[in-house]
Scaffold this motif. Structure first.
Motif, mmCIF file in Angstrom:
data_model
loop_
_atom_site.group_PDB
_atom_site.id
_atom_site.type_symbol
_atom_site.label_atom_id
_atom_site.label_comp_id
_atom_site.label_asym_id
_atom_site.label_seq_id
_atom_site.Cartn_x
_atom_site.Cartn_y
_atom_site.Cartn_z
ATOM 1 N N LYS B 37 0.836 -1.201 0.000
ATOM 2 C CA LYS B 37 0.000 0.000 0.000
ATOM 3 C C LYS B 37 0.877 1.261 0.000
ATOM 4 O O LYS B 37 1.811 1.377 0.795
ATOM 5 N N ILE B 38 0.553 2.178 -0.883
ATOM 6 C CA ILE B 38 1.308 3.424 -0.974
ATOM 7 C C ILE B 38 0.512 4.530 -0.293
ATOM 8 O O ILE B 38 -0.672 4.716 -0.571
ATOM 9 N N THR B 39 1.156 5.233 0.631
ATOM 10 C CA THR B 39 0.476 6.338 1.302
ATOM 11 C C THR B 39 0.548 7.572 0.418
ATOM 12 O O THR B 39 1.625 8.015 0.033
ATOM 13 N N LYS B 40 -0.625 8.100 0.121
ATOM 14 C CA LYS B 40 -0.714 9.220 -0.812
ATOM 15 C C LYS B 40 -0.165 10.495 -0.180
ATOM 16 O O LYS B 40 -0.402 10.773 0.996
ATOM 17 N N ARG B 49 3.357 8.873 -6.596
ATOM 18 C CA ARG B 49 2.216 8.176 -6.006
ATOM 19 C C ARG B 49 2.163 8.306 -4.492
ATOM 20 O O ARG B 49 1.103 8.189 -3.891
ATOM 21 N N GLY B 50 3.288 8.494 -3.840
ATOM 22 C CA GLY B 50 3.273 8.616 -2.380
ATOM 23 C C GLY B 50 4.495 7.975 -1.776
ATOM 24 O O GLY B 50 5.538 7.913 -2.429
ATOM 25 N N ILE B 51 4.326 7.494 -0.537
ATOM 26 C CA ILE B 51 5.503 6.940 0.148
ATOM 27 C C ILE B 51 5.216 5.548 0.687
ATOM 28 O O ILE B 51 4.066 5.202 0.993
ATOM 29 N N ILE B 52 6.261 4.736 0.776
ATOM 30 C CA ILE B 52 6.135 3.414 1.391
ATOM 31 C C ILE B 52 7.216 3.258 2.450
ATOM 32 O O ILE B 52 8.170 4.035 2.503
ATOM 33 N N ASN B 53 7.038 2.250 3.286
ATOM 34 C CA ASN B 53 7.994 1.939 4.333
ATOM 35 C C ASN B 53 8.884 0.798 3.857
ATOM 36 O O ASN B 53 8.410 -0.286 3.562
ATOM 37 N N VAL B 61 7.533 6.876 -4.070
ATOM 38 C CA VAL B 61 7.287 5.955 -5.174
ATOM 39 C C VAL B 61 6.740 6.735 -6.359
ATOM 40 O O VAL B 61 5.833 7.555 -6.225
#
Lengths: 690, 166
Positions: B37-40, B49-53, B61
Motif C-alpha cells: 500500500k502506498i500512502t498518498k 504516487r506517495g511513500i512506502i515503508n 514511489v
C-alpha cells in the motif's frame, strides 16, 4: 585521522578557554579559573607538540608563560590581559583550522603581551603604586578545604543585638555549607528565659578562603561565644579517599562520645546512630550533626566523581544517530508486537509484549538522553559576541544568562546557533541604545540582554530579552506600506506588525551597518526555527525593550500525536496542538450551509476539511470528528473521519523529493508497517488564511 | 549522459511497463519489492504516487505509467516496486518505481546500444539513454538521472483551495 582528533579536541579546549577568560573578566580574583586557563593552554601546547604542530605549540608556550606569572601572583588579571588572550586564542584557532598565520603576526601579538608586562611592572613598582596589600597574593596559596565549625554563642548574645541568621548567610557566601542546630540545652518552659540563647550549631563548610576568612565572620561575636574551627581535610583529596569516616569516628573525634563506650556499642549493634541515641549516650541532634557532616563530604566527593566521569567517553555523533535510528525502529516493531499480542488473546504473549514495551520505553528515554546537551554550551559562545560587538558599536551591554542547564537535543542546539546569533546581533544593533541615549531617556547606562532557557512540558522555551528601545511599530508599518506588504486600508494588530519583520529583506534601518540592517536575518531566524518544528513570538514595548520567545520541541526524533483517519489514509496530529475533539453529524454540516464552520461552545470556529484539502475520494461518514487545534495563537478545527487514538511516534523525514509539501512535517510508520503522514497544523492554518 | 558514455558491457535489469520493455543498470537498483500500500502525499504531482515503508525508512514511489502519460498503474500480482539509488551532489536519492512486471537481468555490450530514435517512440526522448535489443524486442535504456531529476519530482501541484472561506 589522529590529527583530526587533535583538532576537535583543540577546538573544544579553545571554547573552554574562551569561556574561562570571559568568566575571569567578571571575577578577576578567581584562582581556579586562572588554573583552568593555564591547564587549557598547557594541553593545547602539549598535544600540539605531540602531533607535530610546532607553530601552535611555540605560540601557545609564550602565552602559557604569561599565565604562569598570573598563577604565581606576579601579574594581576586585567582587561588588557584578557583582550590579548582572547585575540591570541583566535590566532591559535586559525592555526588549528590549518590556516597559515604569518610569523610576524604571531610575534606582534607576543610583543603586545610583553609591552603589557612592562607597563604592569611599572605599576607594581612600590615607588609608583600605593602600598596596598595584594589580596590575591594571600588568597592564592589557600587550598580548598573542608572546615568544621562548632559555634556556641553566649547566652546573652541576643541582648547585644546580634542577628545570627546574617552570620550564617555570610558563611554561606564563603562556600558550600551544611548547618545543624542543637537544641538539647533548651530548658523546660518554666526555666526558659526568652531573651537568652540556648542553641548551638555545628557547621561544615567547604571553602578555599582560609581560616582567617571564617574567623572574620565571627569577629563580632568572638568574645562571648565558643568557636572552634578545625580543618577536616583537603577538598581535593576527598575524591581519593576510598572510605569516608564513619559516624562513630566523627563523634569520637568531636569528643561527643568516648572511644571505649563506642566500641562497646559497636560490638553488638550495627545501627550505630540510633543505638547511641537510645542509650542516651549522645543527643539526637549531635548524631544528626555528625550525619550531616558525613553527607556533606560524601556530596562533595560525588560531585568530584561526576566531574571526572562526565566527559569520559568520546563517541562520534554518527554512532549516536545510528543508535537513535535503531531505537526508533525498535519502537515501531514493539508497537506491532503489542498490537499483535492483544489480538492473539494469548496471556503469555501479552505479558511478554508488555515487558518489551517497558524495556523499549526505558531504552528510548535513555538513548534520547544521550543526545541531550545543556544549552549553556551555546549560550557561552554569545558572551564573546556581545562583548566584541558592543565594543565595536560603542555600547555598554552585559549578557545575562539563565537556565543554561536546560537540556536540548544535540542537533537542535546546533541548528539553533544561527538564529540566536541573528537575534542577539539585532538586539545589540537596533535594540539597545547608545549609552548617551539611554541616559537621556532616564535608563541605566548599561544595557542588558537576557538569554534564558527553560523546559515547559514537551517544549523548551528560549527567550531573548533586551531593555532597549523596543520595536518601532510606526516605522515598520510605514516601511511595509512602502513595500506593499500591507493591503490598502487594512489595519494590522501589534502582533501582526511584529510578524512583518520576519519578511525576507525587511529592514527599517536607515543605515546598513556592518552588524545588521541588510534585511537578511529575521527571515532566516524564522525559517531556522520552523525547520526545528519550533515557533517564534515577539513582544515589545516602546522604550522598554523587546522579547523574542522561541518554543522548540525537546527532541526532533519523537512526537506525541493523535492518530486520525480520513478515507483510507491515516494522519498524525501533534498532540501539542490539539485542544479538543467534537462530533460533527451530517445534519451539522447541512446546517452550516456550505461554510466550513462548527459551533464550539456557542462560538463559530472555522475548520479545515482534510478530505477536501487532500482531495481524498469517498463520502463523508454520517458522523465525523472535528479536532480543534491551536497553533501560533490561531485556533481552527481539522475535520477527519475517525479518531483512532494517542500515538507516540518516531518521526521519519520525508526527504528531498517532498520538501516542498509544507503542510506535512514528516511521516511515521504504523504498527502494521504502513506509513502515516504527520500534519503541520501551523502551516495548514496559515494556508487557510491566505 | 549520452549513449557514448557507455563503454563497457554491463548488466541491466529489464522490466515491463504496459507492453514495452525498459531497462536500467543493475548498479542503480537496490532491491525489488512486491507491491504494498502506498500512502498518498498531498500537493504532489500525480505521478508521485506517495511513500512506502522499506524496513523503517520512508521512500517515495513514482508511477512511470503516469509519468509517461499512460493510465495509472493498477496493482496486479506481477506489479513490483523497483527501489533505485541515484547519486547526486554527494547525496544518494532513493526512490521506488512501479513496474507492471520485472523480467530478468541481462548483459548488454556497448555496441548493442543505439542512440534513441529521433521520432517514432511514445516516450519523451529526454528520458531515454539509448535503445537495445532483447529477445527481438526493442528495449529502452532509461536515463534515471534525468527521469528522477529533483526539479521534476518536487514540482508542487496547487493545493485544492478551501472554497467558500468564511
Amino acid at each position: 585521522m589522529e590529527t583530526d582528533i587533535y583538532k576537535t579536541e583543540a577546538i573544544e579546549i579553545l571554547d573552554d578557554l574562551e569561556a574561562a577568560l570571559l568568566e575571569l573578566e567578571e571575577r578577576p580574583e578567581d584562582m581556579p579559573l586562572v588554573n583552568r586557563i593555564f591547564r587549557a593552554l598547557h594541553t593545547i601546547k602539549g598535544s600540539g607538540k605531540m602531533f607535530g604542530f610546532d607553530d601552535i605549540a611555540d605560540f601557545t608556550h609564550e602565552i602559557e608563560n604569561i599565565y604562569d606569572r598570573v598563577r604565581s601572583g606576579n601579574l594581576a588579571v586585567s582587561q588588557a590581559l584578557i583582550s590579548l588572550t582572547l585575540a591570541s586564542g583566535d590566532i591559535i584557532r586559525r592555526m588549528v583550522h590549518g590556516e597559515e598565520v604569518p610569523l610576524a603576526e604571531r610575534q606582534a601579538m607576543i610583543s603586545r603581551f610583553q609591552g603589557m608586562l612592562q607597563r604592569e611592572k611599572g605599576l607594581a613598582d612600590p615607588a609608583l603604586s600605593s602600598p596596598q596589600p595584594q589580596p590575591r597574593a594571600i588568597a592564592q596559596d589557600k587550598q580548598t578545604a573542608i572546615w568544621r565549625i562548632r559555634f556556641k554563642p553566649g547566652q546573652n548574645i541576643f541582648q547585644t543585638g546580634t542577628n545570627l541568621a546574617r552570620l550564617f548567610a555570610e558563611l554561606r557566601e564563603l562556600g558550600e555549607c551544611t548547618v545543624v542546630g542543637h537544641c538539647q540545652e533548651v530548658p523546660d518552659l518554666a526555666g526558659l528565659d526568652p531573651q537568652s540563647c540556648y542553641l548551638s550549631w555545628d557547621i561544615v563548610l567547604t571553602t578555599g578562603r582560609g581560616e582567617q576568612a571564617i574567623r572574620d565572620v565571627f569577629i563580632f561575636v568572638e568574645g562571648d561565644s565558643d568557636i572552634e574551627i578545625t580543618v577536616l581535610e583537603d577538598a581535593d583529596s576527598v575524591g581519593q579517599i576510598e572510605q569516608h569516616r564513619r559516624l562513630g569516628e566523627i563523634l569520637v573525634e568531636k569528643g561527643d562520645i568516648a572511644q571505649d563506650k563506642l566500641a562497646e556499642i559497636l560490638a553488638h549493634r550495627p545501627l550505630i546512630g540510633q543505638t547511641l541515641v537510645k542509650e542516651k549516650l549522645v543527643h539526637q541532634s549531635l548524631v544528626k550533626s555528625a550525619l550531616a557532616e558525613q553527607q556533606h563530604i560524601r556530596k562533595l566527593s560525588e560531585k568530584q566523581k561526576e566531574i571526572e566521569s562526565s566527559d569520559s567517553v568520546r563517541v562520534t555523533a554518527n554512532k549516536l544517530d545510528t543508535l537513535v535510528n535503531l531505537v526508533g525502529e525498535l519502537v515501531i516493531v514493539q508497537a506491532r508486537l503489542s498490537q499483535h499480542s492483544t489480538l492473539s488473546c494469548d496471556p503469555i504473549a501479552v505479558t511478554i509484549a508488555e515487558e518489551v514495551e517497558r524495556l523499549t520505553t526505558e531504552l528510548r528515554d535513555n538513548t534520547m538522553s544521550l543526545r541531550m546537551l545543556p544549552i549553556g554550551t551555546t549560550f557561552s559562545k554569545f558572551k564573546r559576541l556581545v562583548r566584541d560587538l558592543s565594543k565595536e558599536l560603542g555600547k555598554d551591554i552585559v549578557l545575562e544568562m539563565e537556565g543554561e542547564e536546560t537540556q536540548l537535543d544535540k542537533s537542535v542546539i546546533e541548528q539553533l546557533n544561527d538564529p540566536l546569533v541573528h537575534i542577539i546581533r539585532n538586539s545589540i544593533d537596533h535594540g539597545i541604545e547608545s549609552p548617551e541615549a539611554r541616559l537621556a531617556r532616564g535608563k541605566v547606562k548599561t544595557g542588558v540582554i537576557k538569554l534564558s532557557a527553560a523546559q515547559s512540558g514537551a517544549d523548551v522555551v528560549i527567550s531573548i530579552t533586551d531593555d532597549g528601545a523596543g520595536l518601532d511599530t510606526a516605522k515598520i508599518r510605514a516601511k511595509a506600506r512602502e513595500r506593499d506588504l500591507i493591503a490598502d486600508g487594512r489595519e494590522l494588530s501589534e502582533e501582526e506588525v511584529y510578524q512583518l519583520i520576519f519578511e525576507p529583506g525587511f529592514s527599517t534601518a536607515e543605515v546598513v551597518s556592518g552588524v545588521s540592517g541588510r534585511g537578511v536575518g529575521m527571515d532566516v531566524v524564522k525559517r531556522g526555527v520552523e525547520a526545528l518544528r519550533g515557533h517564534i513570538e515577539i513582544a515589545s514595548r516602546p522604550g522598554q525593550g523587546t522579547q523574542i520567545t522561541i518554543r522548540l520541541p525537546l527532541t526532533l526524533a519523537i512526537i506525541d500525536g493523535l492518530l486520525v483517519e480520513t478515507g483510507s489514509e491515516k494522519y498524525v496530529i501533534p498532540q501539542a496542538a490539539v485542544l479538543e475533539c467534537f462530533e460533527q453529524t451530517r445534519e451539522d454540516i447541512e446546517n452550516a450551509h456550505g461554510n466550513n464552520v462548527i459551533n464550539v461552545w456557542g462560538q463559530m470556529m472555522p475548520y479545515i476539511c482534510l478530505r477536501q484539502r487532500f482531495a481524498i475520494a469517498g463520502d463523508i461518514p454520517p458522523s465525523r470528528r472535528v479536532i480543534l487545534c491551536e497553533a501560533n495563537g490561531r485556533k481552527a478545527g481539522l475535520a477527519v473521519d475517525r479518531v483512532i487514538g494517542n500515538y507516540q511516534t518516531v518521526i521519519k523525514p520525508l526527504g528531498e523529493v517532498y520538501k516542498k509539501v509544507e503542510c506535512i512535517s514528516g511521516a511515521t510508520i504504523l504498527g502494521d508497517g504502513t506509513v502515516a503522514l504527520i500534519l503541520d497544523p501551523v502551516k495548514l492554518m496559515e494556508e487557510r488564511q491566505t | 549522459m549520452t549513449v557514448d558514455t557507455i563503454t563497457q558491457t554491463a548488466h541491466y535489469l529489464t522490466f515491463k511497463i504496459d507492453e514495452e520493455y525498459f531497462t536500467v543498470n543493475v548498479h542503480s537498483v537496490r532491491e525489488i519489492l512486491e507491491y504494498s500500500k502506498i500512502t498518498k502525499m498531498p500537493d504532489a504531482p500525480p505521478f508521485m504516487r506517495g511513500i512506502i515503508n522499506v524496513r523503517g525508512s520512508v521512500i517515495p514511489v513514482i508511477d512511470l505509467r503516469l509519468k509517461f502519460g499512460m493510465e495509472e498503474t493498477i496493482p496486479k500480482s506481477s506489479t513490483r516496486i523497483i527501489v533505485m539509488e541515484i547519486a547526486r551532489e554527494g547525496k544518494t536519492l532513493v526512490i521506488g518505481s512501479l513496474a507492471d512486471s520485472v523480467k530478468e537481468v541481462i548483459e548488454i555490450a556497448p555496441e548493442q546500444i543505439e542512440p534513441p530514435p529521433e521520432m517514432g517512440t511514445r516516450w519523451k526522448k529526454d528520458y531515454i539513454l539509448g535503445v537495445g535489443k532483447y529477445q527481438d524486442e526493442f528495449i529502452m535504456l532509461l536515463d534515471i538521472k534525468k527521469l528522477f531529476s529533483i526539479d521534476e519530482l518536487t514540482r508542487i501541484n496547487q493545493p485544492c483551495t478551501d472554497e467558500d472561506d468564511s
